[in-house]
Motif scaffolding. Structure first.
Motif, PDB file in Angstrom:
ATOM      1  N   VAL A 123       0.974  -1.382   0.089  1.00 29.17           N
ATOM      2  CA  VAL A 123      -0.088  -0.018   0.083  1.00 29.17           C
ATOM      3  C   VAL A 123       0.949   1.330   0.001  1.00 29.17           C
ATOM      4  CG1 VAL A 123      -1.739   1.244   1.186  1.00 29.17           C
ATOM      5  CG2 VAL A 123      -1.892  -1.154   1.166  1.00 29.17           C
ATOM      6  N   PHE A 124       0.586   2.232  -0.899  1.00 23.59           N
ATOM      7  CA  PHE A 124       1.469   3.298  -0.977  1.00 23.59           C
ATOM      8  C   PHE A 124       0.445   4.476  -0.775  1.00 23.59           C
ATOM      9  CE2 PHE A 124       3.973   0.443  -3.295  1.00 23.59           C
ATOM     10  CZ  PHE A 124       5.282   0.884  -3.221  1.00 23.59           C
ATOM     11  N   GLN A 125       1.048   5.631  -0.464  1.00 22.59           N
ATOM     12  CA  GLN A 125       0.391   6.903  -0.128  1.00 22.59           C
ATOM     13  C   GLN A 125       1.346   7.819  -0.979  1.00 22.59           C
ATOM     14  OE1 GLN A 125      -0.792   8.607   3.440  1.00 22.59           O
ATOM     15  NE2 GLN A 125      -1.940  10.422   2.532  1.00 22.59           N
ATOM     16  N   GLY A 126       0.996   8.252  -2.335  1.00 32.06           N
ATOM     17  CA  GLY A 126       1.862   8.764  -3.425  1.00 32.06           C
ATOM     18  C   GLY A 126       2.836   7.888  -3.485  1.00 32.06           C
ATOM     19  N   SER A 127       4.044   8.376  -3.204  1.00 27.67           N
ATOM     20  CA  SER A 127       5.065   7.368  -3.434  1.00 27.67           C
ATOM     21  C   SER A 127       5.932   6.743  -2.101  1.00 27.67           C
ATOM     22  CB  SER A 127       6.314   8.126  -4.225  1.00 27.67           C
ATOM     23  OG  SER A 127       6.867   9.159  -3.511  1.00 27.67           O
ATOM     24  N   THR A 128       5.178   6.914  -1.242  1.00 23.93           N
ATOM     25  CA  THR A 128       5.660   6.256   0.293  1.00 23.93           C
ATOM     26  C   THR A 128       4.948   5.208   0.612  1.00 23.93           C
ATOM     27  OG1 THR A 128       5.716   8.619   1.099  1.00 23.93           O
ATOM     28  CG2 THR A 128       5.750   6.769   2.730  1.00 23.93           C
ATOM     29  N   LEU A 129       5.805   3.858   0.674  1.00 21.38           N
ATOM     30  CA  LEU A 129       5.134   2.642   1.160  1.00 21.38           C
ATOM     31  C   LEU A 129       4.735   2.536   2.399  1.00 21.38           C
ATOM     32  CD1 LEU A 129       4.778  -0.474   0.443  1.00 21.38           C
ATOM     33  CD2 LEU A 129       7.236  -0.417   1.058  1.00 21.38           C
TER      34      LEU A 129
END
Length: 75
Positions: free
Chosen positions: A37-43
């Motif tokens: 699961v990513f939020q933008g490019s953050t895992l």
């Protein structure tokens, strides 16, 4: 109970509201570690009881038809 694996693209992408915490996925996974699961490019990090927006939990692992991702805080 057998799991039925569909021939689908294993990806869902959403544009969320700031308070949204629940997202569905439409493909089968066997374990909670089978999904990222990513939020933008953050895992984000898996947690059975997420406490902030950098953590998530998974429902529906090991069942047919997908499930949900629940973030620990608003997206």
């Amino acid at each position: 109970m057998p799991i039925v694996v569909n021939d689908t693209t294993p990806r869902n992408q959403y544009t969320a509201t700031s308070a949204q915490t629940t997202f569905t996925y439409s493909f089968e996974i066997f374990e909670v570690t089978d999904i990222k699961v990513f939020q933008g490019s953050t895992l984000l990090t898996y947690a059975s009881s997420p406490s902030d927006k950098t953590e998530y939990k998974v429902t529906g692992a090991g069942t047919s038809g997908g499930g949900t991702i629940v973030l620990g805080g608003g997206a």
